[in-house]
Design a protein around this motif. Structure first.
Motif, short mmCIF file in Angstrom:
data_model
loop_
_atom_site.label_atom_id
_atom_site.label_comp_id
_atom_site.label_asym_id
_atom_site.label_seq_id
_atom_site.Cartn_x
_atom_site.Cartn_y
_atom_site.Cartn_z
N HIS A 244 0.73 -1.53 0.03
CA HIS A 244 0.48 0.06 0.52
C HIS A 244 0.95 1.25 0.08
CE1 HIS A 244 -3.79 2.13 2.15
NE2 HIS A 244 -3.96 1.95 1.03
N TYR A 245 2.07 1.42 0.80
CA TYR A 245 2.67 2.08 1.06
C TYR A 245 3.30 2.96 -0.47
CZ TYR A 245 5.88 5.54 2.94
OH TYR A 245 7.27 6.60 2.99
N ILE A 246 4.05 1.56 -1.40
CA ILE A 246 4.61 1.76 -2.42
C ILE A 246 3.69 2.50 -2.93
CG2 ILE A 246 5.63 0.29 -4.35
CD1 ILE A 246 6.73 -1.62 -1.95
N GLY A 247 2.46 1.31 -3.59
CA GLY A 247 1.50 2.24 -4.17
C GLY A 247 1.08 3.45 -4.28
N LEU A 248 0.83 4.04 -3.46
CA LEU A 248 0.59 5.56 -2.86
C LEU A 248 1.45 6.39 -3.33
CD1 LEU A 248 -0.98 5.67 1.10
CD2 LEU A 248 -2.29 5.86 -0.99
N GLU A 249 3.08 5.77 -3.32
CA GLU A 249 3.67 6.45 -4.16
C GLU A 249 3.79 6.18 -5.43
OE1 GLU A 249 7.58 7.90 -5.76
OE2 GLU A 249 6.96 5.46 -5.28
N LEU A 250 3.39 5.22 -6.17
CA LEU A 250 3.42 5.03 -7.42
C LEU A 250 2.73 5.80 -8.51
CD1 LEU A 250 4.84 1.60 -7.84
CD2 LEU A 250 6.09 3.36 -8.64
N ALA A 251 1.43 5.83 -7.39
CA ALA A 251 0.51 6.57 -7.69
C ALA A 251 0.77 7.93 -8.38
CB ALA A 251 -0.96 6.57 -7.13
N PRO A 252 1.13 8.90 -7.76
CA PRO A 252 1.02 10.23 -8.30
C PRO A 252 2.28 10.17 -9.25
CG PRO A 252 1.25 9.95 -5.62
CD PRO A 252 1.35 8.45 -6.48
N CYS A 253 3.22 9.20 -9.22
CA CYS A 253 4.33 9.51 -10.18
C CYS A 253 3.63 8.90 -11.66
CB CYS A 253 5.68 8.36 -10.44
SG CYS A 253 6.53 8.68 -8.90
N ALA A 254 2.87 8.13 -11.74
CA ALA A 254 2.01 7.98 -12.78
C ALA A 254 1.33 9.51 -13.50
CB ALA A 254 0.79 6.87 -12.96
N VAL A 255 0.54 9.90 -12.19
CA VAL A 255 -0.40 11.51 -12.82
C VAL A 255 0.41 12.74 -13.06
CG1 VAL A 255 -1.87 13.11 -11.17
CG2 VAL A 255 -2.00 10.25 -11.54
N ALA A 256 1.50 12.18 -12.43
CA ALA A 256 2.75 13.52 -13.24
C ALA A 256 3.25 13.01 -14.36
CB ALA A 256 3.82 13.50 -12.05
N MET A 257 3.52 12.17 -15.09
CA MET A 257 4.11 11.90 -15.87
C MET A 257 2.64 12.29 -17.09
SD MET A 257 6.01 10.64 -17.94
CE MET A 257 7.30 10.67 -17.41
N LEU A 258 1.14 11.88 -16.87
CA LEU A 258 -0.04 12.37 -17.73
C LEU A 258 -0.12 13.69 -17.46
CD1 LEU A 258 -2.61 9.20 -16.15
CD2 LEU A 258 -1.69 9.57 -18.14
N ASP A 259 0.85 14.06 -16.47
CA ASP A 259 0.54 15.79 -16.73
C ASP A 259 1.96 16.35 -17.42
OD1 ASP A 259 -1.80 15.92 -14.87
OD2 ASP A 259 -0.55 15.91 -13.54
N ARG A 260 2.84 15.90 -17.81
CA ARG A 260 3.71 15.98 -18.48
C ARG A 260 3.44 15.50 -20.06
NH1 ARG A 260 8.99 14.23 -14.94
NH2 ARG A 260 8.77 16.35 -13.74
N ILE A 261 2.46 14.54 -20.17
CA ILE A 261 3.14 13.62 -21.56
C ILE A 261 1.56 15.09 -22.44
CG2 ILE A 261 1.24 12.25 -23.15
CD1 ILE A 261 3.00 10.36 -21.31
N ALA A 262 -0.17 15.50 -21.70
CA ALA A 262 -0.64 16.00 -21.50
C ALA A 262 0.14 17.83 -22.13
CB ALA A 262 -1.70 16.62 -20.35
N GLU A 263 1.00 18.35 -21.11
CA GLU A 263 1.14 19.56 -21.53
C GLU A 263 1.76 19.67 -22.75
OE1 GLU A 263 3.40 20.33 -17.94
OE2 GLU A 263 1.88 20.78 -16.62
N SER A 264 2.61 18.48 -22.85
CA SER A 264 3.93 18.17 -24.59
C SER A 264 2.80 18.48 -25.53
CB SER A 264 5.03 17.64 -24.14
OG SER A 264 4.12 16.22 -24.33
N GLU A 265 2.15 17.45 -25.42
CA GLU A 265 1.26 16.90 -27.07
C GLU A 265 0.62 18.03 -27.71
OE1 GLU A 265 -2.55 15.16 -25.40
OE2 GLU A 265 -1.12 12.96 -25.99
N THR A 266 0.46 19.43 -27.44
CA THR A 266 0.38 20.65 -28.13
C THR A 266 1.56 20.76 -29.26
OG1 THR A 266 1.08 22.30 -26.08
CG2 THR A 266 -0.87 21.66 -26.23
N ASP A 267 2.41 20.68 -28.63
CA ASP A 267 3.80 20.78 -29.81
C ASP A 267 4.27 19.14 -31.15
OD1 ASP A 267 4.60 22.75 -28.46
OD2 ASP A 267 5.69 21.83 -27.21
N ILE A 268 3.69 18.14 -30.12
CA ILE A 268 3.80 17.22 -30.99
C ILE A 268 3.54 16.95 -32.25
CG2 ILE A 268 1.37 16.03 -31.10
CD1 ILE A 268 3.23 13.20 -29.52
#
Length: 114
Positions: free
Chosen positions: A78-102
């Motif tokens: 559970h502790y590990i999962g709680l750390e991994l989830a925000p990492c995935a969400v942060a990467m989703l945000d980075r992908i969304a921010e960079s999609e306009t330039d793709i």
């Protein structure tokens, strides 16, 4: 070679993390795929998870939680999962921010040769 305990820890952590990223999931399954990608190397960070958990065992109200070594497998996952989830969400945000330039580099018609 991975042992059964590490495999089970990874599966449980994945379940917790994927549950947490569900609100961010779309038809592509990208959020879940990112969690699974981060799980490929989670065991390299087990010492970091332990150090982080042990360093933050006392909450602001003065309650002290058990050390990492005293935790059962589900609590560690559970502790590990709680750390991994925000990492995935942060990467989703980075992908969304960079999609306009793709699409800035659209090929010339002559490059396709049709």
């Amino acid at each position: 070679m991975r042992n059964d305990g590490i495999d089970e820890l990874g599966q449980l952590a994945a379940a917790y993390a994927i549950e947490r990223v569900q609100p961010f999931e779309d038809v592509t399954g990208l959020a879940s795929a990112l969690v699974k990608r981060y799980l490929l190397t989670f065991e390299d960070s087990l010492d970091d998870y332990q150090a982080s958990r042990d360093a933050s065992r006392e909450d602001p109200n003065g309650c002290t939680w058990p050390e990492w070594s005293a935790l059962d497998l589900r609590t560690r996952a559970h502790y590990i999962g709680l750390e991994l989830a925000p990492c995935a969400v942060a990467m989703l945000d980075r992908i969304a921010e960079s999609e306009t330039d793709i699409h800035d580099v659209i090929p010339e018609a002559w490059e396709i040769g049709c």
